[in-house]
Structure formats: C-alpha cells, structure tokens
Design a protein around this motif. Structure first.
Motif, PDB file in Angstrom:
ATOM      1  N   SER A 418       0.611  -1.317   0.089  1.00  0.00           N
ATOM      2  CA  SER A 418      -0.222  -0.265   0.308  1.00  0.00           C
ATOM      3  C   SER A 418       0.757   1.011   0.538  1.00  0.00           C
ATOM      4  CB  SER A 418      -0.891  -0.047   1.385  1.00  0.00           C
ATOM      5  OG  SER A 418      -1.867  -0.370   0.865  1.00  0.00           O
ATOM      6  N   VAL A 419       0.044   2.085  -1.033  1.00  0.00           N
ATOM      7  CA  VAL A 419       0.953   3.306  -0.793  1.00  0.00           C
ATOM      8  C   VAL A 419       0.190   4.519  -0.651  1.00  0.00           C
ATOM      9  CG1 VAL A 419       2.898   4.423  -2.438  1.00  0.00           C
ATOM     10  CG2 VAL A 419       2.917   2.003  -2.750  1.00  0.00           C
ATOM     11  N   ASN A 434     -14.601   6.717  -1.361  1.00  0.00           N
ATOM     12  CA  ASN A 434     -12.617   6.737  -1.707  1.00  0.00           C
ATOM     13  C   ASN A 434     -12.211   5.846  -0.811  1.00  0.00           C
ATOM     14  OD1 ASN A 434     -11.913   9.388  -3.494  1.00  0.00           O
ATOM     15  ND2 ASN A 434     -14.309  10.058  -2.653  1.00  0.00           N
ATOM     16  N   LEU A 435     -12.740   5.448   0.756  1.00  0.00           N
ATOM     17  CA  LEU A 435     -12.190   4.661   1.470  1.00  0.00           C
ATOM     18  C   LEU A 435     -12.005   3.235   0.881  1.00  0.00           C
ATOM     19  CD1 LEU A 435     -13.424   5.062   4.932  1.00  0.00           C
ATOM     20  CD2 LEU A 435     -11.129   5.814   3.496  1.00  0.00           C
ATOM     21  N   ARG A 436     -13.393   2.941  -0.018  1.00  0.00           N
ATOM     22  CA  ARG A 436     -13.460   1.660  -0.754  1.00  0.00           C
ATOM     23  C   ARG A 436     -12.147   1.180  -2.218  1.00  0.00           C
ATOM     24  NH1 ARG A 436     -19.072   1.456   1.840  1.00  0.00           N
ATOM     25  NH2 ARG A 436     -18.700  -0.073   3.204  1.00  0.00           N
ATOM     26  N   LEU A 453      -7.610   4.402  12.992  1.00  0.00           N
ATOM     27  CA  LEU A 453      -5.989   4.151  13.303  1.00  0.00           C
ATOM     28  C   LEU A 453      -5.158   5.216  12.409  1.00  0.00           C
ATOM     29  CD1 LEU A 453      -5.644   0.115  12.167  1.00  0.00           C
ATOM     30  CD2 LEU A 453      -5.423   1.016  13.925  1.00  0.00           C
ATOM     31  N   ALA A 454      -5.903   5.798  11.883  1.00  0.00           N
ATOM     32  CA  ALA A 454      -5.515   6.591  10.747  1.00  0.00           C
ATOM     33  C   ALA A 454      -5.551   8.021  11.300  1.00  0.00           C
ATOM     34  CB  ALA A 454      -6.310   6.786   9.459  1.00  0.00           C
ATOM     35  N   ILE A 488      -4.373   7.669   4.011  1.00  0.00           N
ATOM     36  CA  ILE A 488      -3.652   6.441   4.365  1.00  0.00           C
ATOM     37  C   ILE A 488      -4.700   6.096   5.515  1.00  0.00           C
ATOM     38  CG2 ILE A 488      -2.373   5.956   7.396  1.00  0.00           C
ATOM     39  CD1 ILE A 488      -1.489   8.762   7.270  1.00  0.00           C
ATOM     40  N   ALA A 489      -6.004   5.878   5.916  1.00  0.00           N
ATOM     41  CA  ALA A 489      -7.194   4.527   5.824  1.00  0.00           C
ATOM     42  C   ALA A 489      -7.336   3.900   4.945  1.00  0.00           C
ATOM     43  CB  ALA A 489      -8.122   5.620   6.530  1.00  0.00           C
ATOM     44  N   ARG A 490      -7.582   4.934   3.463  1.00  0.00           N
ATOM     45  CA  ARG A 490      -7.225   3.443   2.015  1.00  0.00           C
ATOM     46  C   ARG A 490      -6.432   2.721   2.116  1.00  0.00           C
ATOM     47  NH1 ARG A 490      -8.226   7.665  -3.019  1.00  0.00           N
ATOM     48  NH2 ARG A 490      -5.773   7.384  -2.489  1.00  0.00           N
TER      49      ARG A 490
END
Length: 583
Positions: A418-419, A434-436, A453-454, A488-490
C-alpha cells in the motif's frame, strides 16, 4: 494504422457494413431517376402531333415514385446505421485508449503529458469518429455517385461524357497538392493543442495559488499565447483547404457551360438526332451530381487530412507497450514484507546522463519500521517506487518476500504493497466510496477501524453526513491533513504486507502524527512500514532510519546512532528541535 484503428469497430461491424450497402442502393436509384425522367419527358414531348400515350406517362411516373421512396428509405437506413456505427466506434476507441493507459507504467505515463492524453481521448477521437462516419457513408456515396453519373453521361450523352471525365485528373492533382501542404500544419497544430490544454489544466488545478499570488493577468497572457499559436496554425491550414470548393466550382461550372454550349450546338445547328432538350437537361443533372460528389469528396478529403494526425496520435497510445508486465507463470502470493535492494542503480530514462539512485544495498526484515529522510531531490520517493514496481531498477535486483519483484504478478505485488503517495488524490464520491478503493468488499466496521488507526474517524463523524459525506473532485472540500488521513485509511484497508507513507503526514500536527505511528506499532506490527518524512520526529522511533543524499544512501541507523554522528541527520534534527543551536 488503419488496421489498428479498425479493431475498435467490434460489435458495430454489422452496422458499419450495412451503411455502405444501403448507400449503394440509394446512389444507384438516384442515378437512375434522371434517366427515367428523360424517358418521361420524351413520352410527353412526342412531337409532330402524335398522340400522347397516358399509360406510358403513368408507368414512368409510378416508377419514379417507387424509386424515390425506396431511395428515401435506403438513405434513412444508411444514416441510422452510420450514426450507430460511428458513435459506437468512438465509444470503443475511447475505451481502448483508457484501458491501455490503465496498464501504463509510470515510465509510460511520463512519456505522455496528462493534457496530451486528455486531448487524444477527446479532440483526436472526435476527429477519427467524424472521419470514420464519412468513410462508411459519404466516402462510399461520392465515388459511386461519381462513377455511376459518369457512366450515365456516356449512356445518354455519348461523346459529351468525355467533357466530364477530362476534368477529373487535373482536379485530383490539385487536391493532392493541397493535402501535401495541409498535413504538416495539422501535425504541428495538435502538439500546440496539448500546450493549450496544459495551460488550462494547470490554471484550474492551481487556481487557489493563482489567486493568492494575484497572477490572473500572467495566466491570461500565457493562455492567450497558447490559444494564438493554435489559431495561427489552424488558420494557415484552413486557408489552404479553403481552395477546395472554389476549385470545384471553377472546374465544374466550366464543364456545365461546355456541355450546354456543345449540346445546344448539336441540337440547333447540326440537328444531331441522338440529342434532345430532355437529354441535355438530364446531362446537366448528372453534371450537378458529379459536381456535388466531388465537392463532398473534398469535404471528406479535408476531414481525413485533419484526422490523419489525430489517428497517428491515437495509435501512439494504442501502440505503446507498458514497460512493466507480469511474467509468464508469475508468482501470485507475496510471502512476507521483507525487502532487499541488491546493487540497485536506477534512472528514469535510458538517455538520462546520471542515475537517480546509485549503489543501493539494503536488507529490511518483515515488520520493521523504516524511516527515510533526506533533502529535496535526494531520491527518497524513487527508492520506494521500486518496491511496488512502479518503476524497474536499471541495474541490480529489488526483492520483496525473498523474490525478485519482476517474478511477481503485478496485481498480486501491488495488492501486497500500500502506497500513500506524496501527492494525495481523492476522487469525487462519498468518503465510503473513496475508502473502498483499498478494499471494495470492506464492511462499514472495517472502514471505521481503518479510519481510527489513521486518526480520521473523529473529523469524519463531525460532518453532518459522516461517512456518506460527498468528496468533491480532488478532495477540494477537505483540508490537506484530512485528505492525508483519509488516504492512509484507504491504504490500511488493503491489509498490506508493506505500507509506504511518502511524506503523507506532512499536513497533520505532530500529536496526530505520533498517534498514527503509535497505532501502526500496536495494530499492524507484522506490516513492514516505510515512512518518508521531512520531520525527524516522524521517524525517530523507527527501527532504522535511512539518510539519503544525492541518490545514495548516506547512512543507516537508529535515531540514537545517527544523532551527533551523521552530519545530515544531526543538522536536520538540530534545525527542527533546537532552533539552529548546536546539540
């Protein structure tokens, strides 16, 4: 080029074939109608007091009505099929280009500018679509009409047909000369179109910066220069193509005058029995059909001249091969998050004079937290881009999970990495949508957990619509720090084996930054974490810190090992924490 473009016809092949078939029937009928009219006139004008036979008039009249109706139906059907075929072809062509771009590596994308890609998918595809529409209809109709009309001039007018035929060679030569001069201008103008689009795109994306620096006048002048460049070359090209119609008018009105003069002379002076007023009048009709056919051909010709450059630009995209591909029998599973750089050198272009990265040797265990720090242009991002194979190393080997990244299936490798890029990008849609991007099947509970977490859950819940809040294009309605935390969450939703944060906490305060790193340590300890940062506070608790300088690794160690012993790290730390005083 034609063969490659024709592949996009696909399911519209039937409509593309039926269009010229119905056009052919339409043209045949249109060419026969003047012949039948001449027969009808002859039946009426029998002369010498002979009785007019009504049945002949009714017969020819009925034939004319039937032929006109069938011609109308054929024309309507050809138009309907042409519209279906051309619009469908353009849809497929855009889809093929878009799908091709999705497979491009960063190196391929660097080759074409973003405005250029947009122009190719819009203006260039439109030009190719219009040409395709003309080719399957007008470019079929006009030559057929020209040939059949010429044949009918010989059938009805005998030697007068040579007058029509004789004008075609010189006219064709002149059209060729026009094309030869116009094509280079269109080749140049579409490059300037790219510059124009680039000016517009930069201005719109950076409109807040433009206004904050009061640079509207500068941007207007910049746009005017780009627009004027396009206008000047287009004017030159259109001025050349504008000769088409006058040439047509000159040649064929001269031909019609010749036919009238010679035909009238044969009828009145010589008394040639094969010619009559009806015959000459219908020859004029055929002459007009020939004239209109050539005029329409000139329009097709002009459109094709414009489209040749567009077609070439489209084919450049379709011909481009991604520099990164999955190998045969590619590895589908990444074992762990270990990363090894073995004698790695890298440059962005084969023609580049110097390497962006040079002599990189690193061995990182799975689950380690690695900080990367260095000045602007020290190739921090270049280093991590090699891990997910956004670029390939020019020399040496990059390994993930103990295997060369070139052995992996690209999708499998990138799913494991993940970047969060330096330039964060959100897309228009809700926060959930957007998160999905990280995991299309993620539950609402998983979304909330990743956002906690983010450190994004709190501000999301402060919005009236919460996780259903609509994000505007580019994330324009959220702050820089909020955008970073959402990205970051994504990335966390992918449940990656390797997480790369490329300066992606630069817009959040130090407390939030510390909370994010604490959550990483506690909740994803097995994930290898790379944190690129400008602030030493973001990396000081990392297992190891890599100090980059000029594309080389200057030093590797913990915060305690580097502080006071490495000049670059000590200087950065001192500047940020002691106001410039010595430690």
């Amino acid at each position: 080029m034609i063969k490659k473009l024709a592949r996009s016809i696909r399911e519209y092949k039937t409509a593309s074939i039926l269009t010229p078939i119905f056009v052919t029937f339409e043209v045949i009928l249109e060419c026969l109608i003047p012949f039948v009219i001449a027969k009808l006139v002859a039946a009426i004008d029998v002369g010498d007091g002979a009785a007019i036979e009504l049945k002949n008039i009714i017969m020819y009249g009925g034939i004319l009505l039937a032929m006109s109706f069938v011609s109308l139906v054929c024309g309507a059907l050809s138009g309907a099929f042409c519209a279906k075929a051309s619009s469908g072809y353009a849809k497929n062509l855009r889809k093929d280009i878009f799908y091709k771009i999705q497979d491009f590596s960063f190196e391929n994308i660097d080759k074409f500018s973003t405005p250029s890609l947009v122009t190719r998918m819009t203006t260039d595809v439109n030009n190719v679509q219009f040409s395709f529409m003309m080719i399957i209809r007008i470019a079929v109709r006009c030559p057929l009409m020209l040939i059949f009309s010429l044949v009918m001039t010989f059938v009805m007018g005998g030697s007068l047909g040579w007058i029509f035929l004789g004008v075609i060679p010189p006219l064709s030569l002149l059209l060729y000369l026009i094309m030869k001069r116009a094509i280079p201008l269109y080749h140049r103008v579409f490059k300037k179109y790219d510059n124009l689009n680039e000016s517009v795109q930069e201005n719109i994306r950076g409109i807040r910066v433009v206004k904050s620096y009061v640079r509207e006048d500068y941007e207007k002048k910049k746009f005017d220069r780009a627009a004027t460049d396009v206008q000047v070359d287009f004017t030159k090209a259109e001025r050349i193509l504008a000769w088409n119609n006058p040439l047509m008018q000159f040649f064929f009105y001269g031909v019609l005058s010749s036919v009238l003069f010679v035909g009238s002379y044969l009828i009145l002076s010589v008394g040639e029995p094969t010619y009559s007023v009806a015959t000459v009048s219908q020859l004029i009709v055929y002459g007009m059909q020939i004239l209109m056919s050539l005029m329409m051909l000139s329009m097709v010709f002009a459109m094709i001249v414009m489209s040749v450059e567009s077609a070439r630009r489209v084919c450049e995209i379709l011909d481009e091969k991604s520099t990164l591909t999955s190998p045969d029998n590619a590895v589908k599973e990444v074992a762990d998050g270990s990363v090894d750089f073995e004698g790695v050198n890298f440059k962005y272009s084969k023609n580049a004079e110097r390497n962006a990265l040079e002599g990189v040797d690193l061995h990182i265990k799975s689950g380690e937290t690695i900080g990367i720090i260095g000045g602007t242009g020290s190739s921090k991002t270049s280093l991590v881009n090699l891990i997910s194979r956004l670029y390939d190393a020019t020399e040496g080997v990059v390994k993930v999970g103990g295997r060369d990244v070139k052995e992996y299936d690209l999708t499998a490798l990138r799913d494991a990495v993940s970047v969060v890029l330096q330039k964060n990008e959100l897309f228009s849609g809700t926060i959930k949508e957007n998160l999905r991007w990280g995991d299309p099947d993620a539950t609402d509970e998983e979304l909330v957990e990743a956002c906690k977490l983010a450190q994004a859950d709190e501000f999301i819940r402060s919005f009236p619509d919460g996780y259903d809040t609509h994000i505007e294009q580019g994330g324009a309605n959220v702050s820089g720090g909020q955008k970073q935390r959402l990205c970051i969450a994504r990335a966390l939703l992918k449940k990656p084996k390797i997480l790369i944060l490329d300066d992606s906490t630069s817009a959040v305060d130090t407390r939030t930054d510390a909370l994010i790193r604490k959550a990483f340590r506690e909740f994803i300890p097995e994930t290898t974490k790379f944190i690129i940062a400008q602030r030493t506070s973001s990396v000081e608790d990392a297992d190891r810190i890599i100090v980059m300088d000029g594309g080389r690794i200057n030093a590797v160690g913990t915060h305690e090992q580097l502080l006071g012993k490495n000049d670059i790290y000590t200087e950065v730390y001192t500047t940020q924490n002691k106001g410039g005083d010595n430690v």
